[in-house]
Design a protein around this motif. Sequence first.
Motif, PDB file in Angstrom:
ATOM      1  N   ASP A 238      -0.750  11.594   6.087  1.00  0.00           N
ATOM      2  CA  ASP A 238       0.248  11.000   5.210  1.00  0.00           C
ATOM      3  C   ASP A 238      -0.207   9.621   4.754  1.00  0.00           C
ATOM      4  OD1 ASP A 238       1.971  13.151   5.397  1.00  0.00           O
ATOM      5  OD2 ASP A 238       3.111  12.281   7.046  1.00  0.00           O
ATOM      6  N   LEU A 239       0.257   9.214   3.579  1.00  0.00           N
ATOM      7  CA  LEU A 239      -0.025   7.884   3.078  1.00  0.00           C
ATOM      8  C   LEU A 239       1.125   6.956   3.419  1.00  0.00           C
ATOM      9  CD1 LEU A 239      -1.384   8.745  -0.486  1.00  0.00           C
ATOM     10  CD2 LEU A 239      -2.704   8.251   1.569  1.00  0.00           C
TER      11      LEU A 239
ATOM     12  N   LEU B 205       3.689   3.763   2.590  1.00  0.00           N
ATOM     13  CA  LEU B 205       4.387   3.390   1.361  1.00  0.00           C
ATOM     14  C   LEU B 205       3.522   2.479   0.497  1.00  0.00           C
ATOM     15  CD1 LEU B 205       8.056   2.805   2.572  1.00  0.00           C
ATOM     16  CD2 LEU B 205       7.186   4.653   1.130  1.00  0.00           C
TER      17      LEU B 205
ATOM     18  N   GLN C  14       0.254   2.435   0.348  1.00  0.00           N
ATOM     19  CA  GLN C  14      -0.791   3.263  -0.262  1.00  0.00           C
ATOM     20  C   GLN C  14      -0.232   4.094  -1.412  1.00  0.00           C
ATOM     21  OE1 GLN C  14      -1.910   5.148   3.407  1.00  0.00           O
ATOM     22  NE2 GLN C  14      -3.829   3.995   3.536  1.00  0.00           N
ATOM     23  N   LEU C  15       0.970   4.621  -1.228  1.00  0.00           N
ATOM     24  CA  LEU C  15       1.602   5.384  -2.301  1.00  0.00           C
ATOM     25  C   LEU C  15       1.862   4.510  -3.526  1.00  0.00           C
ATOM     26  CD1 LEU C  15       4.137   7.504  -0.238  1.00  0.00           C
ATOM     27  CD2 LEU C  15       2.179   8.369  -1.544  1.00  0.00           C
TER      28      LEU C  15
ATOM     29  N   LEU D 234      -1.408   3.842  -5.266  1.00  0.00           N
ATOM     30  CA  LEU D 234      -1.829   5.053  -5.954  1.00  0.00           C
ATOM     31  C   LEU D 234      -1.048   5.239  -7.250  1.00  0.00           C
ATOM     32  CD1 LEU D 234      -3.598   7.592  -5.884  1.00  0.00           C
ATOM     33  CD2 LEU D 234      -1.782   8.699  -4.566  1.00  0.00           C
ATOM     34  N   ARG D 235       0.249   4.976  -7.214  1.00  0.00           N
ATOM     35  CA  ARG D 235       1.092   5.097  -8.417  1.00  0.00           C
ATOM     36  C   ARG D 235       0.666   4.084  -9.483  1.00  0.00           C
ATOM     37  NH1 ARG D 235       3.329   8.023 -11.923  1.00  0.00           N
ATOM     38  NH2 ARG D 235       5.266   7.247 -12.760  1.00  0.00           N
TER      39      ARG D 235
END
Length: 58
Positions: free
Chosen positions: A5-6, A8, A10-11, A14-15
Amino acid sequence: MTTIDLTLEQLLRLRIYACQAQSLSVEEARVLLVEMMRQNTIKDNTIRNLLGTQTNVL
């Protein structure tokens, strides 16, 4: 959370990266992809070398 899992943070990164990638030309995207693959290969080699060093010590 599993190990794949990534976080928050990292997410979010990425976004942001995905939004910025929308404005790239095809050529810019190709150059970036090749550079990312090069960096990923270096990272893999570094991890492999560190793990190899650790197993040789044990």
